[in-house]
Design a protein around this motif. Structure first.
Motif, mmCIF file in Angstrom:
data_model
loop_
_atom_site.group_PDB
_atom_site.id
_atom_site.type_symbol
_atom_site.label_atom_id
_atom_site.label_comp_id
_atom_site.label_asym_id
_atom_site.label_seq_id
_atom_site.Cartn_x
_atom_site.Cartn_y
_atom_site.Cartn_z
ATOM 1 N N SER A 174 0.847 -1.192 0.000
ATOM 2 C CA SER A 174 0.000 0.000 0.000
ATOM 3 C C SER A 174 0.880 1.239 0.000
ATOM 4 C CB SER A 174 -0.947 0.024 1.202
ATOM 5 O OG SER A 174 -0.255 0.279 2.405
ATOM 6 N N VAL A 175 0.360 2.324 -0.550
ATOM 7 C CA VAL A 175 1.107 3.578 -0.597
ATOM 8 C C VAL A 175 1.353 4.086 0.813
ATOM 9 C CG1 VAL A 175 1.022 5.989 -1.330
ATOM 10 C CG2 VAL A 175 0.290 4.184 -2.894
ATOM 11 N N LEU A 220 7.447 2.070 0.530
ATOM 12 C CA LEU A 220 7.619 1.888 -0.914
ATOM 13 C C LEU A 220 8.855 2.612 -1.438
ATOM 14 C CD1 LEU A 220 4.092 2.007 -2.607
ATOM 15 C CD2 LEU A 220 5.608 0.050 -2.253
ATOM 16 N N GLN A 221 9.199 3.725 -0.809
ATOM 17 C CA GLN A 221 10.357 4.495 -1.262
ATOM 18 C C GLN A 221 11.678 3.741 -1.092
ATOM 19 O OE1 GLN A 221 7.858 5.542 0.589
ATOM 20 N NE2 GLN A 221 7.311 7.681 0.188
ATOM 21 N N THR A 231 -3.671 -5.392 -14.630
ATOM 22 C CA THR A 231 -4.971 -5.293 -13.955
ATOM 23 C C THR A 231 -4.933 -4.320 -12.775
ATOM 24 O OG1 THR A 231 -4.567 -7.171 -12.466
ATOM 25 C CG2 THR A 231 -5.549 -7.670 -14.614
ATOM 26 N N LEU A 232 -3.784 -3.675 -12.566
ATOM 27 C CA LEU A 232 -3.660 -2.715 -11.466
ATOM 28 C C LEU A 232 -4.631 -1.555 -11.674
ATOM 29 C CD1 LEU A 232 -2.002 -1.956 -8.904
ATOM 30 C CD2 LEU A 232 -0.562 -0.572 -10.408
ATOM 31 N N ASP A 233 -5.333 -1.206 -10.610
ATOM 32 C CA ASP A 233 -6.293 -0.112 -10.656
ATOM 33 C C ASP A 233 -5.587 1.203 -10.996
ATOM 34 O OD1 ASP A 233 -7.909 2.175 -9.239
ATOM 35 O OD2 ASP A 233 -9.296 0.497 -9.461
ATOM 36 N N LYS A 234 -6.211 2.000 -11.864
ATOM 37 C CA LYS A 234 -5.596 3.251 -12.316
ATOM 38 C C LYS A 234 -5.334 4.230 -11.173
ATOM 39 C CE LYS A 234 -7.290 3.208 -17.086
ATOM 40 N NZ LYS A 234 -8.122 3.909 -18.115
ATOM 41 N N ASP A 239 -1.298 6.915 -7.589
ATOM 42 C CA ASP A 239 -0.725 7.122 -6.250
ATOM 43 C C ASP A 239 0.749 6.733 -6.216
ATOM 44 O OD1 ASP A 239 -3.138 8.043 -5.300
ATOM 45 O OD2 ASP A 239 -3.735 6.130 -4.410
ATOM 46 N N VAL A 240 1.087 5.631 -6.892
ATOM 47 C CA VAL A 240 2.476 5.166 -6.909
ATOM 48 C C VAL A 240 3.363 6.122 -7.705
ATOM 49 C CG1 VAL A 240 4.032 3.329 -7.686
ATOM 50 C CG2 VAL A 240 1.867 2.744 -6.572
ATOM 51 N N THR A 241 2.895 6.523 -8.881
ATOM 52 C CA THR A 241 3.696 7.426 -9.710
ATOM 53 C C THR A 241 3.866 8.791 -9.051
ATOM 54 O OG1 THR A 241 1.686 7.971 -10.965
ATOM 55 C CG2 THR A 241 3.121 6.294 -11.891
#
Length: 254
Positions: A174-175, A220-221, A231-234, A239-241
């Motif tokens: 998760s972010v 995540l960093q 299939t990853l939700d947009k 959020d990741v980008t």
């Protein structure tokens, strides 16, 4: 707000409060009760929430055996593994984590004999028995359910390794809370690898996102890039980008 964004907000709330009333969700999301019910029905089908009187309840994720996960999301995992292998260069010393996605990397490495593979996965080591690839198995305790070995400092010294690329997996991503796993010993092993590897690639299929499980591994960093499927939700991709974190989106072969 898109339905996927509303559902992400619902899950964020439930991870903290564990339960929520329908009325509170309509206020939080500023939508009708009918819209909330449709979102809830979607989350129920995914097995993430349970309906209770007047609201919903968070379903805590549980870990299944590696043998049971081998055929789940298989095409997506193979596509992710193929991308991982494409990143491996001549002379690399790579780490392949225990897990059903990283396991498939091995089948794409057979034409790259001038590499060294460090692993805690017994299935990975077994697949490489008949190859000419150098293999180092970390020392430690056998974890039967994952067919993996989790490290003990007195048996294995990670600082002696020069890992150029590490391919790690996760039970949850998760972010907000980063990479997580069910097992403390697996988490400790991954932390050590992350600390010593020059580059760390998180190889996970899309079902692992917006899912926090028992033990946090790292934010995540702390990883160099994420490799996942199409299939990853947009909204999750956005959020990741936003973290300026490279992410590879792979499509299974038809």
């Amino acid at each position: 707000m898109l339905s996927s964004q509303r559902q992400n907000k619902i899950m964020q709330l439930l991870r903290i409060k564990k339960m929520a009333k329908l009325h509170d969700l309509t206020v939080l999301l500023d939508v009708s009760i009918e819209t909330v019910r449709r979102d809830i029905q979607h989350l129920v089908k995914k097995g993430q929430v349970e309906k209770i009187y007047g609201g919903i309840k968070y379903i805590e994720p549980v870990e299944s055996l590696i043998s049971a996960r081998m055929t789940e999301q298989l095409a997506q995992k193979i596509a992710i593994a193929k991308r991982c292998a494409a990143l491996v260069e001549d002379g690399d010393c790579i780490y392949i984590d225990s897990g059903t996605t990283t396991y498939h990397i091995v089948s794409f490495l057979k034409n790259k004999p001038n590499i060294t593979v460090v692993t805690n996965s017994l299935p990975v080591a077994y697949e490489l028995l008949t190859s000419t690839i150098n293999v180092i198995i970390i020392g430690g305790t056998l974890r039967h359910s994952e067919k993996s070995i989790t490290s003990n400092d007195f048996l294995f010294r990670f600082e002696h390794l020069n890992i150029t690329k590490a391919f790690i997996c996760a039970s949850g991503v998760s972010v907000e809370r980063g990479v997580s796993d069910f097992s403390l010993s697996e988490a400790i092993t991954r932390k050590k690898i992350i600390d010593h590897a020059q580059q760390v690639y998180l190889a996970v299929d899309a079902t692992k996102f917006q899912r926090d499980v028992a033990i946090q591994v790292c934010p995540l960093q702390a990883v160099s890039a994420i490799i996942t499927d199409d299939t990853l939700d947009k909204s999750i991709l956005e959020d990741v980008t936003a973290l300026s974190l490279p992410i590879y989106i792979e499509s299974p072969e038809q």
